[in-house]
Design a protein around this motif. Structure first.
Motif, PDB file in Angstrom:
ATOM      1  N   SER A   1       7.248   6.214   1.289  1.00 24.33           N
ATOM      2  CA  SER A   1       6.313   7.309   1.079  1.00 24.33           C
ATOM      3  C   SER A   1       4.972   6.811   0.578  1.00 24.33           C
ATOM      4  CB  SER A   1       6.863   8.329   0.079  1.00 24.33           C
ATOM      5  OG  SER A   1       5.826   9.234  -0.285  1.00 24.33           O
ATOM      6  N   GLN A   2       3.968   6.975   1.422  1.00 26.28           N
ATOM      7  CA  GLN A   2       2.606   6.583   1.080  1.00 26.28           C
ATOM      8  C   GLN A   2       2.101   7.338  -0.149  1.00 26.28           C
ATOM      9  OE1 GLN A   2      -0.014   6.806   4.446  1.00 26.28           O
ATOM     10  NE2 GLN A   2      -1.800   7.216   3.204  1.00 26.28           N
ATOM     11  N   ILE A   3       2.462   8.621  -0.249  1.00 27.85           N
ATOM     12  CA  ILE A   3       1.964   9.438  -1.358  1.00 27.85           C
ATOM     13  C   ILE A   3       2.590   9.004  -2.684  1.00 27.85           C
ATOM     14  CG2 ILE A   3       1.977  11.785  -2.312  1.00 27.85           C
ATOM     15  CD1 ILE A   3       1.276  12.827   0.423  1.00 27.85           C
ATOM     16  N   GLU A   4       3.892   8.686  -2.657  1.00 22.47           N
ATOM     17  CA  GLU A   4       4.515   8.210  -3.898  1.00 22.47           C
ATOM     18  C   GLU A   4       3.914   6.880  -4.336  1.00 22.47           C
ATOM     19  OE1 GLU A   4       8.790   8.262  -3.483  1.00 22.47           O
ATOM     20  OE2 GLU A   4       8.683  10.364  -2.846  1.00 22.47           O
TER      21      GLU A   4
ATOM     22  N   ARG B   1       7.107  -0.086   6.783  1.00 19.85           N
ATOM     23  CA  ARG B   1       6.764   0.372   8.141  1.00 19.85           C
ATOM     24  C   ARG B   1       5.571  -0.455   8.584  1.00 19.85           C
ATOM     25  NH1 ARG B   1       7.500   5.148  10.449  1.00 19.85           N
ATOM     26  NH2 ARG B   1       9.627   4.641   9.924  1.00 19.85           N
TER      27      ARG B   1
ATOM     28  N   SER C   1      -9.466  11.946   4.517  1.00 22.72           N
ATOM     29  CA  SER C   1      -8.014  12.021   4.363  1.00 22.72           C
ATOM     30  C   SER C   1      -7.680  13.112   3.364  1.00 22.72           C
ATOM     31  CB  SER C   1      -7.449  10.686   3.882  1.00 22.72           C
ATOM     32  OG  SER C   1      -6.039  10.698   3.954  1.00 22.72           O
TER      33      SER C   1
ATOM     34  N   LEU D   1       2.406  -0.342   6.325  1.00 21.77           N
ATOM     35  CA  LEU D   1       1.651   0.892   6.116  1.00 21.77           C
ATOM     36  C   LEU D   1       2.166   1.580   4.847  1.00 21.77           C
ATOM     37  CD1 LEU D   1      -0.471   2.845   7.355  1.00 21.77           C
ATOM     38  CD2 LEU D   1       1.425   4.000   8.493  1.00 21.77           C
ATOM     39  N   HIS D   2       3.473   1.599   4.714  1.00 21.04           N
ATOM     40  CA  HIS D   2       4.129   2.101   3.494  1.00 21.04           C
ATOM     41  C   HIS D   2       5.562   1.615   3.506  1.00 21.04           C
ATOM     42  CE1 HIS D   2       6.348   5.102   5.802  1.00 21.04           C
ATOM     43  NE2 HIS D   2       5.228   5.388   6.425  1.00 21.04           N
TER      44      HIS D   2
END
Lengths: 130, 368
Positions: free
Chosen positions: B32-35, B17, B313, B28-29
């Protein structure tokens, strides 16, 4: 491509609504909206019993990236909220039209407000925004 | 103007993305940014950091010049391969940029500076380099990949094999090794072990693909930001800028006061501030209740006054919101943060929040 179920109605601000058999409507945010926001980490729900007017900022979804207001697509009274989202906000990402629903309203008026659109119009809207 | 790194096509084909970051199109990712965040904390991730600017400096008097330019000290004697984190200050002691500088002995120095500040950095460096006869080269021909995580070094070594510069396997933290093609340093911006690899632009795609096959998870700027925040590392332009000094930004440890006769730019105002004491400092905040801390939120610290969040964040590792905030120096214990008109209790802590995969917060175990 975004998933846009045919049977739902949509707002310009990317909420969806589903008409339930008991006359209530369920509200959530669309697959397109959750995809734009990214991983959800916090959902601040409205209070059951709260009265909303169409277009009210009624709750907030926060992703890692940003906080976003959710607007009530209809006027009415909040009759239920999705408490599961307190511990598992990621349901909004994983299943935006199912387990990731946000709240249920008892609408103040019958019928469909003009501002809401069908799946085809919503698809055109997000194509025009991208 | 839109700038693209050598790995732009790779990002697109991986479903990145893309967002604008300091004029650069960056991922940006990739889903999934969290993964991606968890991959770096638990195994190994990789980031395209080619948007950062690499500057090579050389000349007879380059060491003397670096000792004037930077608040941290590269030292009077060569220390080949040594990396140092430093601020570059203006005459008022304000932070023009933060950077890493590598001592390349006879070849001079290599600096890595932020993407968004490249033009003003270069102008500043050039302006001062002239009188020292120092040659300043912006290495736009180079790309940079950061491999980070507890398993990153092992996986990179397996991929590079004999291509790795001599000594790479035994690099200590903040050391670099290089050969004709690769410049590898044991540095990073995540609070995890790992390497940063600088290489010719035309070889970036090949190495990226091999590292991907070698088990490094492509990770975007989103994860890079939550990782650095958990590690208590400042982001230039958010946590400090030209209007604050290192002493007000949690960076006093990066100012080399000794030797006392080293006249680096910004020293005099910093000395004054040091002797009278600073009124504001960068501190860590942890939100115990639900919600997310965000930059710009106002902080009430009782009798000590008010502060403001500079970076905030949700911390994927801790499962709660964290922040860096510029606060009255005396503030400690607890405070209240204004989130959408409501005052919410937060705890003041000393960063980092997470190091090497583990929580640094006392009294709140998060180990799985």
């Amino acid at each position: 491509m975004s998933n846009i179920p045919e049977e739902l109605h949509y707002s310009r601000s990317h909420e969806w609504i589903r008409r339930n058999e008991d006359g209530t409507v369920t509200v959530g945010i669309t697959d397109h909206a959750q995809d734009l926001l990214g991983d959800m980490v916090y959902v601040e729900l409205p209070e059951p019993g709260q009265r909303l007017a169409a277009g009210d900022e009624c709750m907030v979804v926060e992703s890692v990236k940003a906080a976003s207001d959710v607007y009530s697509p209809l006027s009415g009274e909040v009759v239920a909220v999705n408490d599961q989202l307190a511990d598992t906000p990621e349901l909004v990402n994983q299943d935006p039209y199912g387990e990731g629903w946000l709240f249920t309203l008892q609408p103040a008026e019958e019928g469909e407000p003009e501002e809401l659109m069908g799946a085809e119009s919503y698809r055109k809207l997000i194509e025009s925004e991208s | 103007m839109t700038l693209k790194t050598a790995l732009y096509e790779q990002h697109l084909s991986l479903g990145g993305r893309m967002v604008d970051f300091g004029g650069w199109q960056m991922p940006l990712h990739y889903g999934s940014q969290i993964e991606e965040h968890h991959s770096v904390r638990k195994s190994a991730g990789m980031f395209d950091v080619s948007h950062m600017m690499i500057v090579d400096l050389a000349g007879e008097r380059v060491r003397e010049f670096m000792r004037l330019l930077l608040a941290n000290d590269v030292g009077a004697e060569p220390r080949p391969g040594k990396a140092i984190y430093s601020c570059m200050l203006n005459e008022q002691g304000g932070v023009i940029d933060d950077l890493i500088v590598y001592d390349r002995a006879d070849d001079g120095f290599r600096m890595v500076v932020n993407a968004a500040t490249r033009d003003k950095d270069l102008a500043w460096i050039d302006r001062h380099a002239r009188s020292f006869g120092v040659d300043v080269q912006a290495r736009v021909d180079l790309a940079m990949i950061a491999a980070q995580g507890p398993e990153a070094r092992e996986r990179v070594m397996r991929v590079l094999g004999a291509e790795a510069p001599a000594g790479t396997e035994t690099l200590r933290p903040f050391q670099a090794a290089w050969n004709d093609r690769l410049f590898v340093s044991r540095t990073g911006y995540t609070g995890e072990d790992g390497f940063e690899i600088i290489l010719p632009e035309e070889e970036a795609t090949g190495l990226w693909q091999r590292l991907h096959r070698g088990g490094l998870t492509p990770s975007g700027l989103g994860a890079r930001d939550t990782l650095r925040l958990e590690a208590g590392m400042n982001l230039y332009g958010a946590d400090m800028d030209e209007n604050c000094t290192p002493l007000e930004s949690g960076l006093a440890w990066t100012v080399a006061w000794d030797p006392a006769d080293r006249e680096f730019i910004g020293r005099a105002p910093l000395e004054t501030q040091r002797s009278i004491g600073v009124t504001r400092k960068l501190k860590g905040l942890v939100l115990e209740a639900r919600g997310v801390l965000r930059s710009g939120q106002r902080v009430e610290c009782g009798a000590s006054g008010e502060g403001v969040i500079t970076s905030g964040s949700f911390s994927p590792t801790l499962g709660k919101a964290i922040a860096l905030a510029r606060m009255p120096s005396a503030a400690e214990g607890s405070c209240r943060v204004e989130i959408r008109g409501k005052m919410v209790d937060a705890r003041i802590v000393k960063p980092p929040f997470v190091r090497n995969g583990k929580s640094c917060l006392q009294g709140s175990p998060t180990d799985e």
